[in-house]
Design a protein around this motif. Structure first.
Motif, short mmCIF file in Angstrom:
data_model
loop_
_atom_site.label_atom_id
_atom_site.label_comp_id
_atom_site.label_asym_id
_atom_site.label_seq_id
_atom_site.Cartn_x
_atom_site.Cartn_y
_atom_site.Cartn_z
N LYS A 91 0.83 -1.19 0.00
CA LYS A 91 0.00 0.00 0.00
C LYS A 91 0.88 1.25 0.00
O LYS A 91 1.99 1.24 0.56
CB LYS A 91 -0.89 0.03 1.24
CG LYS A 91 -1.76 -1.20 1.43
CD LYS A 91 -2.96 -1.17 0.50
CE LYS A 91 -3.94 -2.28 0.86
NZ LYS A 91 -5.12 -2.28 -0.03
N LYS A 110 2.42 4.52 1.29
CA LYS A 110 2.59 5.12 2.60
C LYS A 110 1.78 6.42 2.69
O LYS A 110 1.53 7.08 1.69
CB LYS A 110 4.08 5.45 2.84
CG LYS A 110 4.93 4.28 3.22
CD LYS A 110 6.40 4.69 3.32
CE LYS A 110 6.63 5.73 4.40
NZ LYS A 110 6.48 5.17 5.75
N GLU A 111 1.42 6.76 3.91
CA GLU A 111 0.76 8.03 4.14
C GLU A 111 1.68 9.16 3.68
O GLU A 111 2.88 9.15 3.93
CB GLU A 111 0.43 8.19 5.62
CG GLU A 111 -0.41 9.41 5.94
CD GLU A 111 -0.78 9.49 7.41
OE1 GLU A 111 -1.39 10.50 7.80
OE2 GLU A 111 -0.44 8.54 8.16
N ASN A 112 1.12 10.10 2.98
CA ASN A 112 1.83 11.26 2.42
C ASN A 112 2.61 10.93 1.14
O ASN A 112 3.22 11.83 0.56
CB ASN A 112 2.77 11.91 3.44
CG ASN A 112 2.03 12.43 4.65
OD1 ASN A 112 0.91 12.92 4.54
ND2 ASN A 112 2.66 12.33 5.82
#
Length: 413
Positions: free
Chosen positions: A144, A146-148
């Motif tokens: 997935k 990553k955040e940001n």
């Protein structure tokens, strides 16, 4: 429409060659329709995947692990589907339709992995990966963004592993025996610079770490991963500073700063090359022509000068092809027991550099054709693509200038 010629050679027990020959020489593939425009080819153990300009995938060859991704439904560990003997479109298990909007893809021995949905999603099919009971392309739970992070920017497969890059900084790596691991370019380079600095200045690591980490992101924000290549069970990546790093699988916390990655000493590397079926890696250097770097040992083995200085090294499975770009000639060396090098079926390894005569003759007779080579494990695919002539390029440039001048004279009301 520019013409492309698809050639293949090697083992043919899964009909991966797309013709009925198995004599160890290159023959034209008969299964690709003329109206199907192919822009990328990748070969695995015994299967081959084609990407069209419509960003769809087609498969051919061995499918006993679902690596072709051409069937819906559930499969078990004993899944033993027959080979895909005609070029067949790949399927998306998530949408129950054909696989579309493929941005990039990679192929290993028994798996295929894709980046799709405008570089935001990873789908896969085949073995070594979670949810292996799916026989069409499915989303990978561990892969997935990553955040940001905005997008997946690179993808590569080795024999039994694959890796992706996010925003040219983070690497997610998956192999046959482990959970997905994450690597951060900034941390690796920071640790490498610490090590180099301390070796030169004989300072304590802690003092220099404190100095560097105060401005960590600003110090590294110019860095990017420019290339990623997986090997049999690991990966290499190249930065925009022409420095190459490689994963060390013998110790999870080993390598530079305990991040599981080491640096190749030469800092003038401009290209790395391997394949989903290769055991070795070739590196192109800014100086001294082209060499190949074998098995990640700290040893550069220079290829002989008899085939010329400006050439590409294409690693196969314990064998190689070498393409001299200046002379437009292809050579082969080492084992060719499966006929994957296109020089027949010799009883033993090939000494020296043997010309691949059929391909060389085609290149000689078609000077406006360019070659790309796609190695598999026991077979290979070569694409000869017609290029624009000098006159065609000149005509196109003139037409473009005329159109540009015409548009500049148009008054928009």
């Amino acid at each position: 429409m520019k013409k492309k010629i698809f050639l293949s050679s090697g083992r043919n027990d899964s009909y991966q060659l797309g013709h009925d020959k198995s004599d160890g020489f290159y023959h034209e593939m008969k299964v690709i329709p003329q109206n199907l425009q192919i822009k990328k080819v990748e070969c695995g153990r015994s299967h081959v995947i084609f990407q069209t300009f419509d960003d769809e995938l087609y498969a051919l060859g061995r499918n006993d692990h679902g690596q072709c991704g051409v069937q819906f439904g559930e499969i078990g560990d004993s899944y033993n589907a027959p080979p895909v003997t005609t070029l067949t479109q790949c399927l998306n298990n998530e949408t129950k339709s054909t696989l579309q909007n493929v941005n990039d893809f990679s192929v290993g021995w028994f798996h295929t992995t894709v980046i799709c949905n405008n570089y935001t999603k990873i789908l896969y099919t085949g073995t070594y990966i979670n949810n292996r009971n799916k026989s069409a392309f499915s989303e990978h739970a561990e892969m997935k963004l990553k955040e940001n992070c905005k997008k997946f920017t690179k993808i590569s497969s080795g024999c039994h592993c694959f890796a992706v890059v996010m925003d040219d900084r983070y690497i997610l790596f998956k192999d046959i025996n482990s959970i997905t691991k994450e690597y951060d370019l900034f941390k690796i380079v920071n640790a490498s610079n610490n090590l180099q600095y301390n070796l030169q200045r004989n300072l304590q690591n802690d003092n220099f770490n404190n100095l560097q980490n105060n401005n960590f992101n600003n110090f590294n924000n110019h860095l990017k991963i420019t290339d990623l290549q997986c090997t049999s069970s690991g990966f290499l990546f190249l930065t925009n500073e022409n420095i190459c790093y490689f994963s060390c699988n013998d110790n999870e916390n080993g390598g530079i700063g305990g991040y599981g990655v080491n640096r190749i000493k030469n800092n003038q590397i401009v290209k790395i090359c391997t394949s989903g079926a290769s055991m070795d890696v070739s590196l192109k250097l800014l100086k001294n022509g082209l060499n190949y770097y074998k098995s990640f040992e700290e040893q550069m083995i220079e290829v002989g000068n008899e085939i010329g200085k400006e050439f590409d090294v294409i690693p196969f499975y314990y064998s190689y092809q070498f393409y001299n770009r200046e002379e437009r000639r292809l050579y082969a060396t080492s084992g060719s027991g499966d006929g994957q090098l296109g020089i027949g079926l010799p009883d033993s390894g090939v000494d020296g550099y043997t010309p691949v005569n059929y391909v060389n003759e085609l290149l000689k007779n078609n000077p406006n054709y360019e070659i790309t080579i796609h190695p598999g494990c026991d077979f290979s695919v070569i694409v000869l693509e017609e290029q624009e002539t000098r006159e065609e390029k000149r005509t196109k440039s003139v037409l473009f200038c005329q159109l540009n001048n015409l548009l500049s004279d148009v008054n928009i009301v």
